[in-house]
Design an enzyme around this catalytic site. Structure first.
Site, PDB file in Angstrom:
ATOM      1  N   ASP A   1      36.312  45.922  45.130  1.00  0.00           N
ATOM      2  CA  ASP A   1      37.697  46.136  44.687  1.00  0.00           C
ATOM      3  C   ASP A   1      37.694  47.243  43.631  1.00  0.00           C
ATOM      4  O   ASP A   1      36.999  47.144  42.625  1.00  0.00           O
ATOM      5  CB  ASP A   1      38.229  44.819  44.108  1.00  0.00           C
TER       6      ASP A   1
ATOM      7  N   ASP B   1      42.641  49.282  48.320  1.00  0.00           N
ATOM      8  CA  ASP B   1      41.503  49.437  47.406  1.00  0.00           C
ATOM      9  C   ASP B   1      40.504  48.293  47.474  1.00  0.00           C
ATOM     10  O   ASP B   1      39.677  48.148  46.581  1.00  0.00           O
ATOM     11  CB  ASP B   1      42.001  49.617  45.960  1.00  0.00           C
ATOM     12  N   GLU B   2      40.545  47.517  48.531  1.00  0.00           N
ATOM     13  CA  GLU B   2      39.781  46.282  48.504  1.00  0.00           C
ATOM     14  C   GLU B   2      39.339  45.897  49.913  1.00  0.00           C
ATOM     15  O   GLU B   2      40.122  45.995  50.857  1.00  0.00           O
ATOM     16  CB  GLU B   2      40.726  45.231  47.929  1.00  0.00           C
TER      17      GLU B   2
END
Ligand code: TTP
Ligand code: MG
Length: 408
Positions: free
Chosen positions: A13, A107-108
């Site tokens: 993340d 983002d993860e």
């Protein structure tokens, strides 16, 4: 990997993603409290930089309130196109590390790293290499990474030491590691459920683990047994691979459109070389090959074929590509020629299945030698003899080698 690791699952993340990108692009903003969101007081904060978080501000907070809590914060309007472009780079890195990537947001993602130890090393090494690769691909952004044997524990672990964290939780220690943490870390426990758990006298994950699962279920319904399982670090869910993360491709837009079969074959060979090399470097085998041709009128044509046996051999990729050519029913000329290997999986046992002296092992040895020369002398230093018989010279081209096929 030790036997105590039935699976190796990483969760990565990015740290304060939008805010970190703003700080990356504008050095003036580095080290300062920063809110990304609308400049007006209406609307909410999308994220806050780590410098701003001690003031109690964060995602989803009304902008007006955040500015009151942290008046010195710089407010920057979001630039979603830029965030998407960086996200793409990050996802490409994930794809470099595993053929099984489940992106949860920009983002993860979860990465199934099972069987990757012969390429990347133990979980610690996997994590630090992943972090390094992200930093390099983005020009300096950090990610926090958690690694364990389940998605749930990996996810809790990545949040454990943010920002720039790396937390590895061995499966044998996972239950103990979870125990002191608050029930808010149980996946799916929102504010209401947390309140309910508190009323039942359950403050930590360890409390939930120690409770009778039937009693939990009578109080909380299905969620009760679900939480009990999580609290025992049991989570059988697989990493659900998205399609985009499962191919490796190489294509070139040529300076002159090509029509001659020799030239087309040469381009396919070069693409197969690049794809094969990257498959081997990442420890993948492919179950299918796709050929992509763009006609002079820009129409894109693709044909693909499943392989009888998964492969990482240049020779197999090339032979399949050549065999696909008649299926296009179009003699060219073409302005772009490419190959993608799709349906990737990790090469774990396939290598041992090779008979020692068969034709397969010969082409595999040749691949290994070419890979080594390529590493030492740079791409293009060595050619297969067949490739030197080229008829039309075709100046410099745009090389679009890509790991994640965009599946256009
Ligand atoms: P997150 O990963 O939740 O947050 P983050 O990366 O900013 O910070 P952290 O270090 O805690 O991971 O979300 C990623 C991006 O998604 C975030 O930078 C902004 C955006 N986002 C929203 O637009 N709205 C939201 O409510 C949240 C939570 C995130
Ligand atoms: Mg984040």
């Amino acid at each position: 990997m030790p036997e105590s690791w039935p699976r190796v699952i990483a969760h990565a993340d990015m740290d304060a993603f939008y805010a970190s990108i703003e700080q990356l692009d504008d050095p003036e903003l580095r080290g300062k409290p920063l809110l990304v969101g609308p400049r007006s007081d209406r609307g909410v904060v999308l994220t806050a930089s780590y410098e701003a978080r001690p003031f109690g501000v964060g995602s989803a907070m009304p902008m007006a309130r955040a500015r009151k809590l942290c008046p010195q914060a710089v407010v920057v309007a979001p630039r979603f196109e830029r965030y998407k472009a960086i996200s793409k780079r990050v996802m490409r890195v994930f794809g470099d590390f595993s053929p099984a990537v489940e992106a949860l947001s920009l983002d993860e993602a979860f990465l199934d790293m099972t069987g990757a130890e012969h390429i990347f090393g133990d979980p610690e090494a996997i994590g630090s290499r992943l972090k390094d690769a992200i930093r390099e691909a983005t020009g300096g952004l950090t990610a926090s990474v958690g690694i364990s044997a389940t998605k749930y524990v990996a996810k809790v672990a990545s949040g454990h030491d943010k920002p720039d964290g790396l937390t590895v939780v061995a499966p044998t220690e996972a239950r103990q590691w979870l125990a002191p943490q608050p029930v808010a870390r149980l996946w799916g426990a929102g504010p209401k459920t947390q309140q309910r758990l508190a009323e039942l006298g359950l403050g930590t994950i360890g409390d939930v683990a120690a409770a009778d699962p039937r009693w939990l279920e009578s109080r909380l319904g299905k969620a009760g047994s679900h939480f009990h399982q999580l609290a025992h670090a049991r989570d059988p869910r697989p990493v659900a691979t998205s399609r985009a993360a499962r191919s490796i491709g190489s294509e070139r837009t040529l300076t002159l459109d090509v029509k001659s079969p020799t030239e087309i074959a040469f381009q396919l060979r070069r693409a197969a070389d690049s794809v094969g090399r990257r498959l081997r470097r990442h420890g993948y085998v492919a179950k299918g090959v796709r050929v992509k041709l763009k006609r002079s009128d820009f129409r894109l044509l693709t044909r693909q074929r499943r392989l009888a046996e998964p492969t990482d051999r240049t020779e197999d990729l090339y032979a399949t590509a050549i065999a696909l050519l008649p299926e296009f029913g179009d003699p060219g000329p073409f302005r772009l020629i490419g190959i993608a290997a799709y349906d990737l999986e990790r090469q774990v046992f396939a290598r041992q299945l090779d008979l020692p002296m068969g034709e397969g092992s010969r082409s595999r040895r040749l691949d290994a030698v070419l890979d080594e020369l390529d590493k030492r002398f740079g791409p293009g230093a060595v050619h297969r003899a067949g490739d030197l018989i080229r008829q039309s010279p075709i100046g410099p081209e745009v090389n679009l080698d890509f790991l994640l096929d965009d599946e256009d």
